[in-house]
Motif scaffolding. Structure first.
Motif, short mmCIF file in Angstrom:
data_model
loop_
_atom_site.label_atom_id
_atom_site.label_comp_id
_atom_site.label_asym_id
_atom_site.label_seq_id
_atom_site.Cartn_x
_atom_site.Cartn_y
_atom_site.Cartn_z
N LYS A 108 -17.71 -8.25 17.67
CA LYS A 108 -16.62 -8.08 18.63
C LYS A 108 -16.97 -8.92 19.85
CE LYS A 108 -13.92 -4.63 21.14
NZ LYS A 108 -13.77 -3.18 21.47
N LEU A 109 -16.40 -10.12 19.91
CA LEU A 109 -16.78 -11.07 20.95
C LEU A 109 -16.10 -10.78 22.28
CD1 LEU A 109 -16.74 -14.43 18.94
CD2 LEU A 109 -18.71 -13.02 19.55
N ASN A 110 -16.86 -10.94 23.35
CA ASN A 110 -16.29 -10.82 24.69
C ASN A 110 -15.36 -12.00 24.97
OD1 ASN A 110 -17.63 -8.46 26.26
ND2 ASN A 110 -19.31 -9.39 25.13
N SER A 111 -14.46 -11.81 25.92
CA SER A 111 -13.47 -12.86 26.21
C SER A 111 -14.08 -14.09 26.84
CB SER A 111 -12.38 -12.30 27.14
OG SER A 111 -12.95 -11.85 28.37
N ASN A 112 -15.27 -13.96 27.46
CA ASN A 112 -15.88 -15.11 28.13
C ASN A 112 -17.01 -15.74 27.33
OD1 ASN A 112 -17.29 -12.72 28.63
ND2 ASN A 112 -18.09 -13.42 30.59
N ILE A 113 -17.00 -15.56 26.00
CA ILE A 113 -17.89 -16.31 25.13
C ILE A 113 -17.04 -17.10 24.14
CG2 ILE A 113 -18.20 -14.38 23.52
CD1 ILE A 113 -21.01 -15.50 22.94
N GLU A 114 -17.40 -18.37 23.96
CA GLU A 114 -16.70 -19.24 23.02
C GLU A 114 -17.70 -19.76 22.00
OE1 GLU A 114 -14.85 -22.34 25.25
OE2 GLU A 114 -13.69 -20.96 26.52
N ILE A 115 -17.32 -19.74 20.74
CA ILE A 115 -18.20 -20.22 19.67
C ILE A 115 -17.45 -21.27 18.86
CG2 ILE A 115 -19.53 -19.60 17.63
CD1 ILE A 115 -20.05 -16.91 18.85
N TYR A 116 -18.10 -22.41 18.67
CA TYR A 116 -17.49 -23.52 17.94
C TYR A 116 -18.37 -23.89 16.75
CZ TYR A 116 -14.84 -23.98 22.28
OH TYR A 116 -14.04 -23.71 23.36
N TYR A 117 -17.71 -24.33 15.68
CA TYR A 117 -18.41 -24.68 14.44
C TYR A 117 -18.09 -26.11 14.06
CZ TYR A 117 -18.60 -19.58 14.31
OH TYR A 117 -18.79 -18.27 14.64
N HIS A 118 -19.11 -26.85 13.66
CA HIS A 118 -18.94 -28.23 13.24
C HIS A 118 -19.66 -28.45 11.91
CE1 HIS A 118 -17.44 -29.95 17.15
NE2 HIS A 118 -17.93 -28.80 17.57
N CYS A 119 -19.18 -29.40 11.16
CA CYS A 119 -19.82 -29.78 9.90
C CYS A 119 -19.96 -31.30 9.88
CB CYS A 119 -19.00 -29.29 8.71
SG CYS A 119 -19.75 -29.68 7.11
N GLU A 120 -21.09 -31.77 10.44
CA GLU A 120 -21.32 -33.21 10.55
C GLU A 120 -22.81 -33.51 10.40
OE1 GLU A 120 -19.41 -35.26 13.95
OE2 GLU A 120 -18.78 -33.25 14.57
N ASP A 121 -23.11 -34.78 10.19
CA ASP A 121 -24.47 -35.24 10.35
C ASP A 121 -24.89 -34.95 11.78
OD1 ASP A 121 -26.83 -37.22 9.69
OD2 ASP A 121 -25.96 -37.91 11.57
N ARG A 122 -26.14 -34.47 11.96
CA ARG A 122 -26.53 -34.00 13.30
C ARG A 122 -26.47 -35.09 14.36
NH1 ARG A 122 -30.93 -33.75 10.12
NH2 ARG A 122 -32.57 -35.30 10.44
N SER A 123 -26.74 -36.34 13.97
CA SER A 123 -26.71 -37.42 14.97
C SER A 123 -25.29 -37.68 15.43
CB SER A 123 -27.33 -38.69 14.38
OG SER A 123 -28.72 -38.52 14.17
N SER A 124 -24.35 -37.80 14.48
CA SER A 124 -22.96 -38.03 14.87
C SER A 124 -22.41 -36.83 15.64
CB SER A 124 -22.10 -38.33 13.64
OG SER A 124 -22.08 -37.23 12.75
#
Length: 370
Positions: A108-124
């Motif tokens: 149950k995330l608080n309103s002032n936390i944002e989480i983003y997900y990426h699927c890439e080579d770590r350098s790019s």
């Protein structure tokens, strides 16, 4: 929770679990310090190889760094409604990043936390992050490859912003693989990591300390400001060195916190190496049976080594202020003062050295001990 039969869930060895604990425990203290700083808008945690967030160990599910950090930041940020926490997770495997998102979505995330997900080579992935939009945010980048592979061009911007960087230097890979490298892409990987030609790397391949020194010298060369650097080793059950977790910060408070966190995690030592219950305890007795010249185990220091360091450095001074000794330890790349002051004073007293609330006093006889 995902099951242990899921093929995209990796096994976590004991040293891996210790690494989870060190990073997540540091994040807990780091977040509280930065969010409590009045001019901070918030924190940004970046994990460019987050995996699935869950692992197995002896048939049990173990939470990895990503999930631990997400839980900690979500709890901590609730106390700072006017600030923001951002967590950015990346992994090359779409299946693993999907599982991580699935597990974190149960919180149950608080309103002032944002989480983003990426699927890439770590350098790019790192090259694509917009640092310019992060003014007044403190960043913590965790760069944790599975082998000795450091993209300095991708890391350098994070060394020169308001924040910290943790790099997993997989020294065991270089020790094992550099001399066997035949393919050009493998050779290039080692040469980029150490900024040297492969023949020089092979020559140093068995000298793990020299390899570590090279990485730390590159960090200083890439940095626009002076960096405090601390590095703690991780071992197998049979004391084989696998990697060093290198910490970089421009702020002495970050260095103090990282050292304190590591020594607490390792039970009052500088690593998880098995010392077979032989902490090299000292005895002074005014010069009798005092083994200060005994070579310390540089792979696993103890409180007695801190006491030895203080004695050797300050023995020729009659009186030394404790605050000066603690300040010295604060700047030390391995030895802590925070969290261990009572233990350090007790060890010094065991050597027969007089300790008051503010000073350390050495006797003439002690000063003559060699």
């Amino acid at each position: 929770m995902a099951t242990s039969t899921n093929p995209i869930i990796s096994r976590a060895a004991p040293h891996t679990i210790k690494k989870f604990e060190l990073i997540s425990n540091y994040v807990d203290g780091w977040a509280r310090k930065i969010l409590g700083y009045g001019k901070s808008r918030g924190i940004i945690y970046i994990d460019c190889m987050s995996n699935s967030g869950v692992y197995t160990n002896n048939g049990n599910i173990v939470e990895g760094t990503a999930i631990r950090v997400a839980k900690e930041l979500n709890e901590i940020i609730s106390n700072y409604p006017d600030k923001k926490a951002i967590a950015i997770f990346n992994d090359l495997s779409k299946e693993k990043i999907n599982l991580l998102e699935q597990e974190i979505s149960k919180l149950k995330l608080n309103s002032n936390i944002e989480i983003y997900y990426h699927c890439e080579d770590r350098s790019s992935f790192l090259h694509g992050l917009a640092l310019k939009n992060w003014d007044d945010f403190n960043t913590l980048l965790v760069y944790d490859p599975y082998k000795a592979e450091i993209d300095w061009e991708a890391i350098t911007p994070f060394l020169n912003t308001w924040g910290e960087v943790i790099i997993n230097h997989m020294v065991s890979d270089t020790n094992r693989g550099a001399s066997q490298a035949k393919k050009s892409e493998v050779i290039n990987r080692y040469e980029e990591t150490y900024q040297k030609d492969i023949s020089s790397i092979i020559e140093l391949g068995n000298d793990k300390k020299q390899l570590e020194n090279i990485v730390e010298s590159i960090i200083n060369r890439k940095s626009e400001k002076y960096h405090h650097i601390a590095s703690f080793p991780f071992y197998t059950r049979t004391n084989g060195l696998l990697y060093n977790l290198i910490f970089c910060t421009t702020n002495i408070e970050g260095l103090k916190l990282y050292k304190k966190t590591a020594w607490k995690l390792f039970g009052g030592k500088s690593s998880s190496k098995n010392t077979h219950d032989n902490p090299n305890q000292l005895s002074l007795d005014f010069g009798i049976d005092f083994e200060l010249d005994k070579t310390p185990d540089t792979e696993c220091y103890t409180i007695s080594d801190i006491a030895r360091y203080i004695f050797k450095k300050y023995k020729n001074q009659k009186i030394v202020l404790l605050e000066d000794v603690y300040k010295d330890l604060d700047e030390h790349p391995i030895f802590p003062s925070d969290g261990f002051k009572n233990e350090i004073k007790a060890e010094l007293k065991n050597l027969g050295i007089e300790i008051s609330s503010t000073t350390i006093t050495f006797s003439q006889k002690q000063g003559e001990v060699q």
